[in-house]
Design an enzyme around this catalytic site. Structure first.
Site, short mmCIF file in Angstrom:
data_model
loop_
_atom_site.label_atom_id
_atom_site.label_comp_id
_atom_site.label_asym_id
_atom_site.label_seq_id
_atom_site.Cartn_x
_atom_site.Cartn_y
_atom_site.Cartn_z
CE LYS A 102 -5.94 3.09 10.84
NZ LYS A 102 -5.36 3.77 9.67
N1 GLU Z 1 -2.03 5.07 9.93
C1 GLU Z 1 -1.53 5.42 8.64
C2 GLU Z 1 -2.62 5.32 7.59
O1 GLU Z 1 -3.78 5.42 7.89
C3 GLU Z 1 -0.25 4.68 8.27
C4 GLU Z 1 -0.31 3.20 8.24
C5 GLU Z 1 1.05 2.55 8.09
O2 GLU Z 1 2.03 3.23 7.90
O3 GLU Z 1 1.08 1.30 8.16
O4 GLU Z 1 -2.36 5.24 6.42
#
Ligand code: GLU
Length: 412
Positions: A102
């Protein structure tokens, strides 16, 4: 309890149920890598503003790191660490070959111009370039980041490599190798898991009154897909407040109204606050905005039969403990909102193969993966003596990560 402490608490609980050893739990609490970068931006007025950016890679034993990038004034290292850990579990729950990652920049994008956001994105990407890559770590959209931002990230990374690298990010525009169905995927996934969860407690989604907090990408697509399934969207809100309608509202009309006026507030005469929405008597409550919205201060006022976490970490553990007694069901984020990363995985596969799928295939395979994950979670729940859904989902994820870790071993 901050989000990272909350994530560690959930891990410890699941580890105890699954009988995972203390040393492995300590290993999993700490991310593989966490970087903090300086992001200087030349502002439109000529001055320089320095922002702080983060990328956390939680656990790479099951594959490259995967997870979104958020732009928000409250981003902290601890928040990003928690969100990265949740991504590890999310990818394991739906059994896609990634570890959790993240990232984020501490910034209020509402205060920046479009060209300032572009320069911020490009500099942030440049600062992350040594750490990311299509085989290494693949960012995606999250709060206040969208396909345009992914396009700038893809372009910046590609310029450094000297050739186009579509697999560096997911959630890109379709014209650059994005997948059909990625924008709708998280909300569609929330709706699919909500439908399956409702069925398991004998509730027909067609009869359900639903309140959704947050009308961003996830909130809108959740509302739209549930509306198409026949559910009644009785309340929605955004950062400025909310609206209520007993007969239900059409999400497309709501979106059109929001585009025109900047908010859903005023769509009906029945204006409510975010707090009113959370405590409303409904069949299903779906927090689809941010962490920590259901907490000790409002937990006793929650009046829904079922709460589905479309946001990451919207219910703090203390409130969840309370809701587990009061509501019929709490559906955890790492299952409920996993649809986004599933279609991100499809996008990455399509980019690596340079072969693109039609929308029907994307949606059909998404449905298949989510229904299977749901069934696997129910099996774990039974196997461990009817444990709570969050614990069952966590145990499912943890067992799969721990198995991979055992087979790979610790280097050297
Ligand atoms: N930000 C999204 C989540 O929290 C998607 C992450 C992604 O597609 O890699 O799941």
């Amino acid at each position: 309890m901050n989000p990272y402490e909350m994530a560690c608490y959930q891990l410890e609980r699941a580890a105890e149920i699954a009988g995972v050893k203390e040393d492995v739990v300590e290993y999993l609490k700490v991310p593989d890598r966490a970087v903090e970068v300086k992001v200087p931006v030349r502002m439109d007025d000529g001055s320089i503003n320095v922002f702080t950016g983060y990328r956390v890679q939680h656990c790479g034993v099951r594959g490259p790191y995967k997870g979104g990038i958020r732009y928000h004034p409250n981003v902290t290292m601890d928040e990003v660490k928690a969100l990265a850990m949740w991504m590890t579990w999310k990818c394991a729950v739906v059994n896609i070959p990634y570890g959790g990652g993240k990232g984020g920049v501490r910034v209020d994008v509402k205060m920046l111009s479009r060209s300032e956001i572009e320069r911020l994105t490009r500099r942030f990407t440049a600062m992350l370039t040594p750490f990311i890559g299509p085989e290494r770590d693949i960012p995606a959209p999250d709060m206040y980041t969208d396909e345009q931002i992914m396009a700038w990230m893809m372009d910046t990374y590609s310029v450094y490599q000297g050739y186009s690298v579509p697999g560096i990010v997911t959630g890109k525009p379709v014209s650059l190798g994005g997948s059909l169905g990625r924008t709708s995927a998280t909300g569609r996934g929330v709706a699919i898991i909500t439908r399956e969860s409702a069925k398991s407690i004998g509730m027909d989604i067609k009869d359900a009154d639903i309140a959704i907090q947050g009308f961003g990408n996830v909130g809108y697509w959740t509302a739209k897909t549930l509306f198409e399934m026949g559910a009644n969207i009785v309340a929605v809100s955004d950062s400025r407040g909310g609206v209520y309608s007993e007969e239900g509202m059409n999400p497309d009309e709501l979106l059109e109204f929001k585009r025109r006026t900047g908010s859903v507030v005023g769509f009906t005469d029945n204006i409510i606050s975010n707090e009113d929405l959370l405590t409303m008597k409904v069949d299903i409550l779906i927090p689809a905005a941010i962490e920590n919205v259901i907490n000790a201060s409002n937990m006793s006022k929650i009046n829904a039969r079922m709460v589905v976490e479309a946001a990451n970490g919207p219910i703090v553990p203390k409130a969840e403990e309370y809701l587990n007694k009061k509501c019929e069901l709490v559906v955890p984020d790492i299952l409920a909102n996993a649809g986004g990363v599933v279609v991100s995985y499809f996008e990455w596969v399509q980019d690596l193969e340079r072969y693109f799928w039609d929308l029907d295939r994307v949606n059909a395979e998404l449905e298949k993966i989510l229904v299977k994950a749901f069934e696997r979670m129910i099996n774990v729940k039974k196997e461990y003596g009817n444990i709570l859904w969050r614990d069952a989902t966590m145990v499912l994820a943890l067992n799969s990560v721990v198995e991979a870790l055992k087979m790979r071993g610790i280097f050297p």
